[in-house]
Design a protein around this motif. Structure first.
Motif, PDB file in Angstrom:
ATOM      1  N   GLN A  21       0.840  -1.190   0.000  1.00 34.61           N
ATOM      2  CA  GLN A  21       0.000   0.000   0.000  1.00 34.61           C
ATOM      3  C   GLN A  21       0.879   1.245   0.000  1.00 34.61           C
ATOM      4  O   GLN A  21       1.841   1.340   0.749  1.00 34.61           O
ATOM      5  N   GLU A  22       0.510   2.167  -0.883  1.00 37.68           N
ATOM      6  CA  GLU A  22       1.250   3.417  -0.937  1.00 37.68           C
ATOM      7  C   GLU A  22       0.728   4.352   0.141  1.00 37.68           C
ATOM      8  O   GLU A  22      -0.439   4.322   0.490  1.00 37.68           O
ATOM      9  N   GLU A  23       1.612   5.141   0.610  1.00 39.38           N
ATOM     10  CA  GLU A  23       1.216   6.132   1.594  1.00 39.38           C
ATOM     11  C   GLU A  23       0.645   7.321   0.832  1.00 39.38           C
ATOM     12  O   GLU A  23       1.262   7.850  -0.090  1.00 39.38           O
ATOM     13  N   ILE A  24      -0.561   7.704   1.177  1.00 40.66           N
ATOM     14  CA  ILE A  24      -1.208   8.801   0.475  1.00 40.66           C
ATOM     15  C   ILE A  24      -0.726  10.098   1.096  1.00 40.66           C
ATOM     16  O   ILE A  24      -1.007  10.410   2.247  1.00 40.66           O
ATOM     17  N   THR A  25       0.003  10.839   0.310  1.00 43.06           N
ATOM     18  CA  THR A  25       0.559  12.102   0.794  1.00 43.06           C
ATOM     19  C   THR A  25      -0.199  13.254   0.140  1.00 43.06           C
ATOM     20  O   THR A  25      -0.972  13.072  -0.805  1.00 43.06           O
ATOM     21  N   GLU A  26       0.062  14.441   0.670  1.00 49.09           N
ATOM     22  CA  GLU A  26      -0.595  15.615   0.127  1.00 49.09           C
ATOM     23  C   GLU A  26      -0.142  15.876  -1.310  1.00 49.09           C
ATOM     24  O   GLU A  26      -0.936  16.288  -2.155  1.00 49.09           O
ATOM     25  N   GLU A  27       1.097  15.577  -1.593  1.00 50.49           N
ATOM     26  CA  GLU A  27       1.629  15.751  -2.951  1.00 50.49           C
ATOM     27  C   GLU A  27       0.911  14.811  -3.935  1.00 50.49           C
ATOM     28  O   GLU A  27       0.580  15.208  -5.056  1.00 50.49           O
ATOM     29  N   TYR A  28       0.659  13.594  -3.497  1.00 49.93           N
ATOM     30  CA  TYR A  28      -0.049  12.614  -4.334  1.00 49.93           C
ATOM     31  C   TYR A  28      -1.476  13.093  -4.616  1.00 49.93           C
ATOM     32  O   TYR A  28      -1.958  12.991  -5.743  1.00 49.93           O
ATOM     33  N   VAL A  29      -2.149  13.627  -3.607  1.00 47.17           N
ATOM     34  CA  VAL A  29      -3.521  14.114  -3.782  1.00 47.17           C
ATOM     35  C   VAL A  29      -3.528  15.304  -4.754  1.00 47.17           C
ATOM     36  O   VAL A  29      -4.397  15.379  -5.642  1.00 47.17           O
ATOM     37  N   LYS A  30      -2.586  16.244  -4.617  1.00 49.96           N
ATOM     38  CA  LYS A  30      -2.525  17.395  -5.516  1.00 49.96           C
ATOM     39  C   LYS A  30      -2.283  16.943  -6.966  1.00 49.96           C
ATOM     40  O   LYS A  30      -2.899  17.454  -7.908  1.00 49.96           O
ATOM     41  N   GLU A  31      -1.399  15.976  -7.127  1.00 51.19           N
ATOM     42  CA  GLU A  31      -1.108  15.472  -8.473  1.00 51.19           C
ATOM     43  C   GLU A  31      -2.346  14.803  -9.085  1.00 51.19           C
ATOM     44  O   GLU A  31      -2.665  14.992 -10.261  1.00 51.19           O
ATOM     45  N   PHE A  32      -3.061  14.058  -8.270  1.00 48.86           N
ATOM     46  CA  PHE A  32      -4.280  13.395  -8.747  1.00 48.86           C
ATOM     47  C   PHE A  32      -5.342  14.419  -9.117  1.00 48.86           C
ATOM     48  O   PHE A  32      -6.024  14.285 -10.135  1.00 48.86           O
ATOM     49  N   MET A  33      -5.505  15.451  -8.306  1.00 43.54           N
ATOM     50  CA  MET A  33      -6.513  16.481  -8.565  1.00 43.54           C
ATOM     51  C   MET A  33      -6.194  17.234  -9.855  1.00 43.54           C
ATOM     52  O   MET A  33      -7.097  17.560 -10.625  1.00 43.54           O
ATOM     53  N   ASP A  34      -4.905  17.501 -10.110  1.00 38.51           N
ATOM     54  CA  ASP A  34      -4.522  18.155 -11.359  1.00 38.51           C
ATOM     55  C   ASP A  34      -4.806  17.253 -12.553  1.00 38.51           C
ATOM     56  O   ASP A  34      -5.278  17.706 -13.591  1.00 38.51           O
ATOM     57  N   TYR A  35      -4.507  15.980 -12.407  1.00 43.12           N
ATOM     58  CA  TYR A  35      -4.740  15.019 -13.495  1.00 43.12           C
ATOM     59  C   TYR A  35      -6.232  14.881 -13.787  1.00 43.12           C
ATOM     60  O   TYR A  35      -6.637  14.794 -14.935  1.00 43.12           O
ATOM     61  N   ALA A  36      -7.048  14.867 -12.738  1.00 41.36           N
ATOM     62  CA  ALA A  36      -8.489  14.716 -12.898  1.00 41.36           C
ATOM     63  C   ALA A  36      -9.186  16.039 -13.194  1.00 41.36           C
ATOM     64  O   ALA A  36     -10.401  16.059 -13.368  1.00 41.36           O
ATOM     65  N   MET A  37      -8.438  17.129 -13.231  1.00 43.07           N
ATOM     66  CA  MET A  37      -8.964  18.467 -13.490  1.00 43.07           C
ATOM     67  C   MET A  37     -10.066  18.852 -12.507  1.00 43.07           C
ATOM     68  O   MET A  37     -11.146  19.311 -12.873  1.00 43.07           O
ATOM     69  N   VAL A  38      -9.803  18.617 -11.242  1.00 46.31           N
ATOM     70  CA  VAL A  38     -10.729  18.993 -10.179  1.00 46.31           C
ATOM     71  C   VAL A  38     -10.131  20.215  -9.484  1.00 46.31           C
ATOM     72  O   VAL A  38      -8.993  20.189  -9.038  1.00 46.31           O
ATOM     73  N   ASP A  39     -10.902  21.290  -9.399  1.00 42.00           N
ATOM     74  CA  ASP A  39     -10.398  22.482  -8.716  1.00 42.00           C
ATOM     75  C   ASP A  39     -11.029  22.603  -7.335  1.00 42.00           C
ATOM     76  O   ASP A  39     -11.849  21.782  -6.931  1.00 42.00           O
ATOM     77  N   ASN A  40     -10.654  23.627  -6.595  1.00 37.47           N
ATOM     78  CA  ASN A  40     -11.114  23.786  -5.215  1.00 37.47           C
ATOM     79  C   ASN A  40     -12.623  23.982  -5.138  1.00 37.47           C
ATOM     80  O   ASN A  40     -13.266  23.504  -4.195  1.00 37.47           O
ATOM     81  N   ASN A  41     -13.228  24.663  -6.112  1.00 37.83           N
ATOM     82  CA  ASN A  41     -14.672  24.872  -6.091  1.00 37.83           C
ATOM     83  C   ASN A  41     -15.426  23.542  -6.165  1.00 37.83           C
ATOM     84  O   ASN A  41     -16.451  23.353  -5.499  1.00 37.83           O
ATOM     85  N   ASP A  42     -14.929  22.614  -6.989  1.00 39.81           N
ATOM     86  CA  ASP A  42     -15.567  21.292  -7.076  1.00 39.81           C
ATOM     87  C   ASP A  42     -15.494  20.564  -5.735  1.00 39.81           C
ATOM     88  O   ASP A  42     -16.448  19.912  -5.318  1.00 39.81           O
ATOM     89  N   VAL A  43     -14.379  20.682  -5.062  1.00 40.18           N
ATOM     90  CA  VAL A  43     -14.214  20.025  -3.765  1.00 40.18           C
ATOM     91  C   VAL A  43     -15.179  20.638  -2.741  1.00 40.18           C
ATOM     92  O   VAL A  43     -15.832  19.919  -1.986  1.00 40.18           O
ATOM     93  N   TYR A  44     -15.291  21.980  -2.728  1.00 42.24           N
ATOM     94  CA  TYR A  44     -16.192  22.652  -1.787  1.00 42.24           C
ATOM     95  C   TYR A  44     -17.635  22.252  -2.049  1.00 42.24           C
ATOM     96  O   TYR A  44     -18.405  21.993  -1.118  1.00 42.24           O
TER      97      TYR A  44
END
Length: 122
Positions: free
Chosen positions: A92-115
């Motif tokens: 299992q990979e450790e989910i880091t903040e860098e990994y989450v940011k990279e995934f969000m950029d790849y999935a084209m999800v911005d902060n408004n979508d998260v809110y």
């Protein structure tokens, strides 16, 4: 003009080229019906050439089902074969903040979508 038509029509009038033999049309229907081939009754159902192929296909399906059931029985009855979850086998990979940011950029999800997503969950 009339003389020309009479001159052109004269050979045909004398010959009788446009005459039909006596009784031709009265026996025409009978002669046409006699010339037609007789109707053969068509058989309905599966063609005989299809049946042997169907037998081979059924035999193949039954043999595959028997072999599949046998393989499944051997796999389930083997005590050394313990089913483990897929996540336990992989590291299992450790989910880091860098990994989450990279995934969000790849999935084209911005902060408004998260809110919006978080607001819908509440």
């Amino acid at each position: 003009m009339r003389k020309t038509d009479e001159i052109l029509d004269r050979p045909y009038r004398d010959n009788g080229a446009y005459r039909v033999p006596e009784g031709y049309f009265s026996t025409l229907n009978k002669r046409i019906i006699d010339a037609l081939p007789e109707d053969k009754p068509q058989r309905k159902g599966i063609r005989i050439t299809f049946l042997p192929r169907m037998k081979y296909a059924a035999a193949a399906c039954i043999s595959v089902a028997i072999m599949g059931a046998g393989a499944l029985a051997l796999h389930l009855n083997n005590p050394g074969n313990k089913a483990e979850p897929a996540m336990a086998k992989t590291q299992q990979e450790e989910i880091t903040e860098e990994y989450v940011k990279e995934f969000m950029d790849y999935a084209m999800v911005d902060n408004n979508d998260v809110y919006l997503y978080l607001a819908e969950q509440q």
